[in-house]
Design an enzyme around this catalytic site. Structure first.
Site, PDB file in Angstrom:
ATOM      1  N   PRO A  79       1.005  -1.488  -0.036  1.00  0.00           N
ATOM      2  CA  PRO A  79      -0.014   0.330   0.654  1.00  0.00           C
ATOM      3  C   PRO A  79       1.210   1.182   0.023  1.00  0.00           C
ATOM      4  O   PRO A  79       1.747   1.495   0.962  1.00  0.00           O
ATOM      5  CB  PRO A  79      -0.658   0.034   1.322  1.00  0.00           C
ATOM      6  CG  PRO A  79      -0.606  -1.200   2.198  1.00  0.00           C
ATOM      7  CD  PRO A  79       0.503  -2.143   1.254  1.00  0.00           C
ATOM      8  N   GLU A  80       0.711   2.463  -0.912  1.00  0.00           N
ATOM      9  CA  GLU A  80       1.003   3.870  -0.604  1.00  0.00           C
ATOM     10  C   GLU A  80       0.513   4.144  -0.634  1.00  0.00           C
ATOM     11  O   GLU A  80      -1.096   4.032   0.241  1.00  0.00           O
ATOM     12  CB  GLU A  80       1.639   3.600  -2.066  1.00  0.00           C
ATOM     13  CG  GLU A  80       2.796   2.792  -2.214  1.00  0.00           C
ATOM     14  CD  GLU A  80       3.187   2.634  -3.869  1.00  0.00           C
ATOM     15  OE1 GLU A  80       3.087   3.745  -4.764  1.00  0.00           O
ATOM     16  OE2 GLU A  80       2.884   1.888  -4.284  1.00  0.00           O
TER      17      GLU A  80
END
Ligand SMILES: [Zn+2]
Length: 283
Positions: A2-3
């Site tokens: 996840p960014e």
């Protein structure tokens, strides 16, 4: 992994659901606890910090989720590689790889599922030290070409590595960096310090745009990411280079190439993306 867009999507989903809710219990799988909360944190300490507290709001900085607590402290969660935070009915069956849950007072839980177990939980009195280690986010007002030029100045490192450094720019990870470099026409291995003004200006714009688009598409679900309700995002359907090795570039038709920069798989178009003109040597 996840960014920023994925974590922001989770934050926006969960914020209205958890704000004002009281935490009634905290359960964590014993084997996961030392990894999740640190080797010296007993479960009793986490329970004492969280149980009975009311969640006042849900914020985000970089890839950290920040649950405000009514005693002024902050519960800080980081999903790392494969962490998931899911809002579920307390009666719902356990998630795959469920490692813990935070039981809320309205018949729902926040379920923590993490295949690789790299995620972290912390309860902090003061989050300032955490923030001081993070650079501005490309979607912040204080992020600009001028800032980026300063961050790149004199750097021998590859521009991709500098953009991935959370102390320089917060929130970008492998997917969005590859996309931003493509859209700016910059080869990922270019020496950061050798980039010309025009390229830096383009990067200041594209790093921001790819994140905003990622948020709009509710994140990218190449593998593990799902939102706060367990649904996949759509951004992976819109990528131009990331994991498109061997496929034609949408702009020029050349085959997208894969290389490794700073230990990270890197995708680029050999025709659309260029090294800086003056100093053509890769980093
Ligand atoms: Zn191309």
């Amino acid at each position: 992994m996840p960014e920023l867009p994925e974590v922001e999507t989770i934050r926006r989903d969960l914020e209205p659901l958890v704000s004002g809710r009281r935490i009634v219990a905290v359960e964590i799988d014993e084997a996961t606890l030392p990894l999740l909360a640190g080797a010296t944190t007993p479960i009793e300490m986490l329970r004492a910090s969280l149980a009975g507290r009311t969640i006042t709001g849900l914020g985000r900085r970089g890839k950290y989720l920040l649950f405000g607590l009514d005693d002024g402290r902050t519960f800080v969660a980081h999903l790392r590689m494969t962490g998931r935070l899911l809002w579920r009915d307390s009666e719902a069956p356990p998630e795959a790889y469920e490692r813990g849950r935070i039981v809320l007072d309205d018949g729902h839980d926040l379920r923590w599922s993490d295949l690789r177990k790299f995620g972290t939980w912390r309860v902090m009195d003061n989050v300032t030290p955490l923030f001081e280690k993070l650079g501005p986010e490309p979607i912040d007002d204080d992020y600009s070409a001028r800032y980026l030029r300063q961050a790149f100045k004199g750097r021998e490192a590859a521009v991709k590595s500098v953009l991935l450094d959370q102390e320089k720019v917060a929130g970008l990870g492998n997917i969005y960096v590859d996309e931003a470099l493509f859209e700016a026409g910059v080869r990922p291995e270019s020496r950061a310090g050798a980039l010309g003004d025009a390229a830096v200006k383009r990067l200041a714009v594209t790093t921001r745009e790819v994140l905003l688009r990622g948020i709009e598409h509710r994140g990218a679900s190449f593998r593990d990411y799902v939102d706060g309700q367990g649904n996949e995002g759509r951004q992976h359907m819109y990528v131009k280079v990331f994991r498109r090795t061997g496929k034609p570039c949408y702009t020029c038709g050349s085959e997208i190439q894969r290389t490794v920069v700073g230990g990270r798989a890197t995708h680029y178009c050999p025709r659309c993306q260029r090294f800086p003109r003056r100093r053509s040597k890769p980093a």
